[in-house]
Scaffold this motif. Structure first.
Motif, PDB file in Angstrom:
ATOM      1  N   ALA A 246      48.921  74.737  49.340  1.00  0.00           N
ATOM      2  CA  ALA A 246      48.602  73.335  49.632  1.00  0.00           C
ATOM      3  C   ALA A 246      48.198  73.154  51.090  1.00  0.00           C
ATOM      4  O   ALA A 246      47.254  72.413  51.405  1.00  0.00           O
ATOM      5  CB  ALA A 246      49.794  72.447  49.297  1.00  0.00           C
ATOM      6  N   LEU A 247      48.889  73.840  51.993  1.00  0.00           N
ATOM      7  CA  LEU A 247      48.547  73.730  53.414  1.00  0.00           C
ATOM      8  C   LEU A 247      47.196  74.364  53.715  1.00  0.00           C
ATOM      9  O   LEU A 247      46.460  73.893  54.593  1.00  0.00           O
ATOM     10  CB  LEU A 247      49.632  74.397  54.267  1.00  0.00           C
ATOM     11  N   LEU A 248      46.850  75.435  53.001  1.00  0.00           N
ATOM     12  CA  LEU A 248      45.600  76.147  53.277  1.00  0.00           C
ATOM     13  C   LEU A 248      44.390  75.498  52.631  1.00  0.00           C
ATOM     14  O   LEU A 248      43.309  75.471  53.220  1.00  0.00           O
ATOM     15  CB  LEU A 248      45.716  77.601  52.799  1.00  0.00           C
ATOM     16  N   GLU A 249      44.550  74.983  51.416  1.00  0.00           N
ATOM     17  CA  GLU A 249      43.388  74.595  50.615  1.00  0.00           C
ATOM     18  C   GLU A 249      43.247  73.093  50.398  1.00  0.00           C
ATOM     19  O   GLU A 249      42.168  72.640  50.019  1.00  0.00           O
ATOM     20  CB  GLU A 249      43.462  75.294  49.243  1.00  0.00           C
ATOM     21  N   THR A 250      44.309  72.320  50.600  1.00  0.00           N
ATOM     22  CA  THR A 250      44.263  70.896  50.275  1.00  0.00           C
ATOM     23  C   THR A 250      43.686  70.093  51.426  1.00  0.00           C
ATOM     24  O   THR A 250      43.904  70.408  52.597  1.00  0.00           O
ATOM     25  CB  THR A 250      45.675  70.389  49.927  1.00  0.00           C
ATOM     26  N   ASN A 251      42.962  69.042  51.069  1.00  0.00           N
ATOM     27  CA  ASN A 251      42.455  68.106  52.065  1.00  0.00           C
ATOM     28  C   ASN A 251      43.626  67.486  52.830  1.00  0.00           C
ATOM     29  O   ASN A 251      44.630  67.095  52.224  1.00  0.00           O
ATOM     30  CB  ASN A 251      41.646  67.009  51.360  1.00  0.00           C
ATOM     31  N   PRO A 252      43.537  67.389  54.158  1.00  0.00           N
ATOM     32  CA  PRO A 252      44.678  66.869  54.941  1.00  0.00           C
ATOM     33  C   PRO A 252      45.128  65.475  54.511  1.00  0.00           C
ATOM     34  O   PRO A 252      46.329  65.188  54.484  1.00  0.00           O
ATOM     35  CB  PRO A 252      44.162  66.871  56.374  1.00  0.00           C
ATOM     36  N   TYR A 253      44.176  64.599  54.165  1.00  0.00           N
ATOM     37  CA  TYR A 253      44.545  63.251  53.748  1.00  0.00           C
ATOM     38  C   TYR A 253      45.275  63.277  52.402  1.00  0.00           C
ATOM     39  O   TYR A 253      46.271  62.566  52.199  1.00  0.00           O
ATOM     40  CB  TYR A 253      43.304  62.368  53.662  1.00  0.00           C
ATOM     41  N   LEU A 254      44.771  64.108  51.470  1.00  0.00           N
ATOM     42  CA  LEU A 254      45.437  64.231  50.178  1.00  0.00           C
ATOM     43  C   LEU A 254      46.811  64.870  50.340  1.00  0.00           C
ATOM     44  O   LEU A 254      47.768  64.494  49.650  1.00  0.00           O
ATOM     45  CB  LEU A 254      44.573  65.062  49.223  1.00  0.00           C
ATOM     46  N   ALA A 256      48.768  64.594  53.021  1.00  0.00           N
ATOM     47  CA  ALA A 256      49.659  63.567  53.569  1.00  0.00           C
ATOM     48  C   ALA A 256      50.077  62.578  52.481  1.00  0.00           C
ATOM     49  O   ALA A 256      51.251  62.177  52.415  1.00  0.00           O
ATOM     50  CB  ALA A 256      48.958  62.833  54.715  1.00  0.00           C
ATOM     51  N   LEU A 257      49.129  62.193  51.611  1.00  0.00           N
ATOM     52  CA  LEU A 257      49.456  61.281  50.517  1.00  0.00           C
ATOM     53  C   LEU A 257      50.469  61.919  49.571  1.00  0.00           C
ATOM     54  O   LEU A 257      51.405  61.259  49.100  1.00  0.00           O
ATOM     55  CB  LEU A 257      48.181  60.902  49.763  1.00  0.00           C
ATOM     56  N   THR A 258      50.304  63.214  49.303  1.00  0.00           N
ATOM     57  CA  THR A 258      51.229  63.912  48.411  1.00  0.00           C
ATOM     58  C   THR A 258      52.635  63.939  48.990  1.00  0.00           C
ATOM     59  O   THR A 258      53.622  63.735  48.276  1.00  0.00           O
ATOM     60  CB  THR A 258      50.733  65.346  48.160  1.00  0.00           C
ATOM     61  N   ILE A 259      52.749  64.174  50.295  1.00  0.00           N
ATOM     62  CA  ILE A 259      54.061  64.206  50.937  1.00  0.00           C
ATOM     63  C   ILE A 259      54.732  62.834  50.868  1.00  0.00           C
ATOM     64  O   ILE A 259      55.913  62.714  50.541  1.00  0.00           O
ATOM     65  CB  ILE A 259      53.922  64.676  52.401  1.00  0.00           C
ATOM     66  N   ILE A 260      53.954  61.783  51.147  1.00  0.00           N
ATOM     67  CA  ILE A 260      54.517  60.423  51.104  1.00  0.00           C
ATOM     68  C   ILE A 260      54.967  60.071  49.690  1.00  0.00           C
ATOM     69  O   ILE A 260      56.065  59.541  49.471  1.00  0.00           O
ATOM     70  CB  ILE A 260      53.481  59.410  51.627  1.00  0.00           C
ATOM     71  N   VAL A 261      54.116  60.387  48.711  1.00  0.00           N
ATOM     72  CA  VAL A 261      54.451  60.073  47.324  1.00  0.00           C
ATOM     73  C   VAL A 261      55.679  60.860  46.875  1.00  0.00           C
ATOM     74  O   VAL A 261      56.532  60.348  46.138  1.00  0.00           O
ATOM     75  CB  VAL A 261      53.235  60.357  46.418  1.00  0.00           C
ATOM     76  N   ASN A 448      58.766  56.115  38.841  1.00  0.00           N
ATOM     77  CA  ASN A 448      58.713  57.574  38.904  1.00  0.00           C
ATOM     78  C   ASN A 448      57.793  58.142  37.845  1.00  0.00           C
ATOM     79  O   ASN A 448      57.115  59.148  38.062  1.00  0.00           O
ATOM     80  CB  ASN A 448      60.125  58.157  38.733  1.00  0.00           C
ATOM     81  N   THR A 449      57.763  57.499  36.679  1.00  0.00           N
ATOM     82  CA  THR A 449      56.860  57.961  35.624  1.00  0.00           C
ATOM     83  C   THR A 449      55.408  57.802  36.031  1.00  0.00           C
ATOM     84  O   THR A 449      54.570  58.679  35.772  1.00  0.00           O
ATOM     85  CB  THR A 449      57.133  57.182  34.320  1.00  0.00           C
ATOM     86  N   PHE A 450      55.096  56.683  36.690  1.00  0.00           N
ATOM     87  CA  PHE A 450      53.723  56.487  37.169  1.00  0.00           C
ATOM     88  C   PHE A 450      53.362  57.535  38.228  1.00  0.00           C
ATOM     89  O   PHE A 450      52.221  58.025  38.262  1.00  0.00           O
ATOM     90  CB  PHE A 450      53.557  55.080  37.745  1.00  0.00           C
ATOM     91  N   ILE A 451      54.330  57.878  39.087  1.00  0.00           N
ATOM     92  CA  ILE A 451      54.079  58.937  40.074  1.00  0.00           C
ATOM     93  C   ILE A 451      53.871  60.275  39.365  1.00  0.00           C
ATOM     94  O   ILE A 451      53.002  61.073  39.747  1.00  0.00           O
ATOM     95  CB  ILE A 451      55.235  59.002  41.081  1.00  0.00           C
ATOM     96  N   ASP A 452      54.666  60.534  38.318  1.00  0.00           N
ATOM     97  CA  ASP A 452      54.473  61.760  37.535  1.00  0.00           C
ATOM     98  C   ASP A 452      53.085  61.797  36.906  1.00  0.00           C
ATOM     99  O   ASP A 452      52.475  62.861  36.788  1.00  0.00           O
ATOM    100  CB  ASP A 452      55.541  61.857  36.444  1.00  0.00           C
ATOM    101  N   ASP A 453      52.592  60.618  36.487  1.00  0.00           N
ATOM    102  CA  ASP A 453      51.228  60.563  35.944  1.00  0.00           C
ATOM    103  C   ASP A 453      50.215  61.021  36.987  1.00  0.00           C
ATOM    104  O   ASP A 453      49.270  61.763  36.680  1.00  0.00           O
ATOM    105  CB  ASP A 453      50.892  59.132  35.499  1.00  0.00           C
ATOM    106  N   LEU A 454      50.404  60.567  38.228  1.00  0.00           N
ATOM    107  CA  LEU A 454      49.487  60.964  39.299  1.00  0.00           C
ATOM    108  C   LEU A 454      49.512  62.481  39.492  1.00  0.00           C
ATOM    109  O   LEU A 454      48.459  63.125  39.551  1.00  0.00           O
ATOM    110  CB  LEU A 454      49.881  60.243  40.596  1.00  0.00           C
ATOM    111  N   PHE A 455      50.706  63.061  39.568  1.00  0.00           N
ATOM    112  CA  PHE A 455      50.818  64.506  39.759  1.00  0.00           C
ATOM    113  C   PHE A 455      50.333  65.275  38.530  1.00  0.00           C
ATOM    114  O   PHE A 455      49.807  66.377  38.655  1.00  0.00           O
ATOM    115  CB  PHE A 455      52.263  64.885  40.070  1.00  0.00           C
TER     116      PHE A 455
END
Length: 567
Positions: A246-254, A256-261, A448-455
């Motif tokens: 995730a640190l190597l390949e993921t967009n920095p904004y995405l 950061a959003l993943t960490i917050i979520v 949490n279910t809606f967050i699981d949907d996102l992931f």
């Protein structure tokens, strides 16, 4: 200073005269130089193919020995004129990595056939289900820490203390050498066997700042309290791979959003856990709640726990599921009267557990609706269970009959688990109310279910898991629809024994009959007050004949909230 790199099968290296052992030699390096090298970043690298001996091919170890010497000196202690102890720093480590390879011996329980590789089956028969194999990664980095901190022996904080070496005479410390393989992903390791005649190796040298070294050392160091076994650390290494990718390949904004979520998801999960316990702990009446669903939840949690234990899932997941099972068992004591029956013992030794429905459940219409809902549910649930069991037995492979039962039940619950939520929907429909539900807990779980949907749609996951997230959303929206059509009644007592009406409100005016037979409001009591002494000394007033008939039908004052709660 000069860099000398040797490769050897031996952990303690002494064969400095063997040219085959010398892998790389770099002269005239400068400590703290960040501008030299091909890319002007102070880094150098060397690549070569290693001819590996037969012992390494047969699961043996191979080591890298690194020596830094001041220019003009040699690392060999036997060369008296060129060797100096304070001008030489040495560090070595094993560069191959031993990993466990597990073989899950599965087969079709009816035919006995399997799709596994025959060679893997043979190795599993020879070495057992778990085989320790030497693995290789072609990259390793040698870092020398650019730091001038005046460390004193005994005051270096862990985990840095294991890398700082002090001279026994002068008390000074040597330059800190660190082997950095943090970015070597576990998926890039491959096994060493007899089919490999040589191994590629790229060794890099770079300076490293103090704070980055602290980060790498903290991430790479394993706890000395290894009471959970090496298997847990292997799992943690594999889990760290996903973070590194995730640190190597993921967009920095995405990212950061993943960490917050993820943080929000953890907070909501904790709040749902807290409100669930708070709801059941303070619940006095079971009206409107499905008791059978609580028992089915315990069964479902037990199946999940046994399934993850059978499939060697992560230890942290096992602990969280086990805690969930304990909470579900505790809920049984809140929905039923549980006691030890010492008169009727099991095998004449152990007291028997006795379960009895609570009076608030028996005396309400909820029990009738709960039985009715589960009777209708069984018409759908058992045929689906039978069909899924046959499908799993015919087309899937299993380790044994025990594993088949667990995987079949787990797959069935994952696919059709939402059906177990329908009894509560049915009870809500019959009672025309949703005021008895723990809405805070449901809201947190829904978020949490809606967050699981996102992931589920961002991260690669099984299709069955994505379907599970979707059906949870559907059930929650049905709950929301019921909440909309069954409006809140402010006079209804909630789960805490409280209602929306004001308990201090004045009682309704009493109607008294008049001579004509019509009802008229009784006169309000006078506001004149007397002291306790006056009331005790004054003689009791004898009511008149007309007044007695008017005072008899007066209504009692409204009950306080505590009495309502007891009722």
């Amino acid at each position: 200073m000069n860099l000398h790199v040797y490769i050897s099968e031996h952990e303690h290296f002494t064969d400095f005269n063997a040219t085959s052992a010398l892998f790389w030699e770099q002269h005239d390096l400068v400590y703290g130089d960040w501008t030299s090298g091909e890319n002007s970043d102070g880094c150098y690298e060397h690549f070569a193919e290693l001819d590996i001996p037969q012992s390494v091919q047969q699961n043996g170890s191979i080591y890298i020995h690194v020596y830094f010497t001041k220019s003009g000196f040699h690392p060999d202690p036997r060369q008296k004129a060129l060797y100096r102890r304070l001008a030489t720093v040495h560090m070595s480590r094993m560069i191959n990595k031993y990993k466990r390879r597990r073989f899950q011996k599965t087969k079709n329980l009816l035919t006995g056939e399997t799709e596994a590789d025959p060679e893997m089956i043979k190795r599993a028969e020879d070495y057992g289900p778990v085989e320790v194999i030497s693995h290789w990664h072609p990259n390793i980095t040698i870092n020398i820490v650019d730091d001038h901190t005046p460390w004193v022996k005994g005051s270096v904080p862990p985990p840095l203390d294991q890398y700082v070496k002090f001279d026994a005479v002068s008390g000074d410390y040597y330059p800190i050498i660190y082997f950095n393989d943090y970015w070597n992903l576990q998926k890039d390791y491959y096994p060493i066997n007899e089919s490999l005649a040589s191994l590629p190796l790229r060794v890099s040298f770079c300076p490293l700042s103090l704070w980055r070294w602290q980060l790498y050392a903290a991430q790479s160091t394993k706890s000395p309290w290894n009471f959970l076994g090496d298997e847990l650390y292997e799992q943690s290494d594999e889990e760290q791979d996903s973070v590194k990718v995730a640190l190597l390949e993921t967009n920095p904004y995405l990212l950061a959003l993943t960490i917050i979520v993820s943080i929000v998801h953890s907070v909501f999960e904790f709040l749902a856990f807290k409100n669930d316990i708070q709801f059941w702990n303070s619940r006095q009446s079971l009206e409107g709640l499905s008791v059978r669903s609580v028992f089915f939840g315990v069964f479902q949690s037990f199946v999940v726990l046994l399934y993850i234990l059978d499939n060697e899932t992560n230890f942290v997941v096992q602990v969280s599921v086990f805690i969930g099972v304990l909470i579900d068992l505790w809920k049984i004591t809140k929905v039923m009267d549980v006691r030890l029956d010492r008169e009727h013992r099991v095998a004449g030794i152990f007291p028997r557990l006795s379960f009895k429905d609570k009076s608030t459940y028996i005396e309400s219409s909820t029990k009738v609706y709960d039985d009715m809902a589960f009777r209708y549910l069984s018409w759908i649930l058992f045929p689906l269970l039978g069909c899924y069991a046959v499908y799993s037995l015919l087309y899937l492979e299993h380790k044994g009959w025990y594993s088949w039962v667990l995987s079949m039940l787990y797959g069935f619950l994952l696919t059709f688990g939402f059906i177990t939520m329908t009894p509560q929907l049915f009870i809500n429909y019959k009672l025309k109310s949703v005021a008895h539900l723990p809405w805070r807990m449901l809201t947190y779980k829904a978020l949490n279910t809606f967050i699981d949907d996102l992931f589920a749609f961002v991260i690669k996951m099984p299709v069955m898991y994505r379907i599970g997230c979707l059906r949870d959303d559907v059930v929650f929206f049905i709950y929301l629809y019921q909440r909309w059509i069954y409006r809140v009644d402010p006079t209804r007592v909630n789960e805490f024994g409280m209602s929306g009406e004001d308990p201090t409100a004045a009682a309704p005016a009493t109607k008294v009959p008049t001579a004509a037979g019509a009802l008229t409001p009784a006169p309000a009591p006078t506001t004149t007050t007397t002291t306790r002494e006056e009331a005790s000394t004054s003689p009791p007033t004898k009511p008149t004949q007309g007044a007695s008939s008017a005072s008899e039908p007066q209504e009692a004052p409204p009950k306080p909230a505590e009495d309502k709660k007891k009722d």
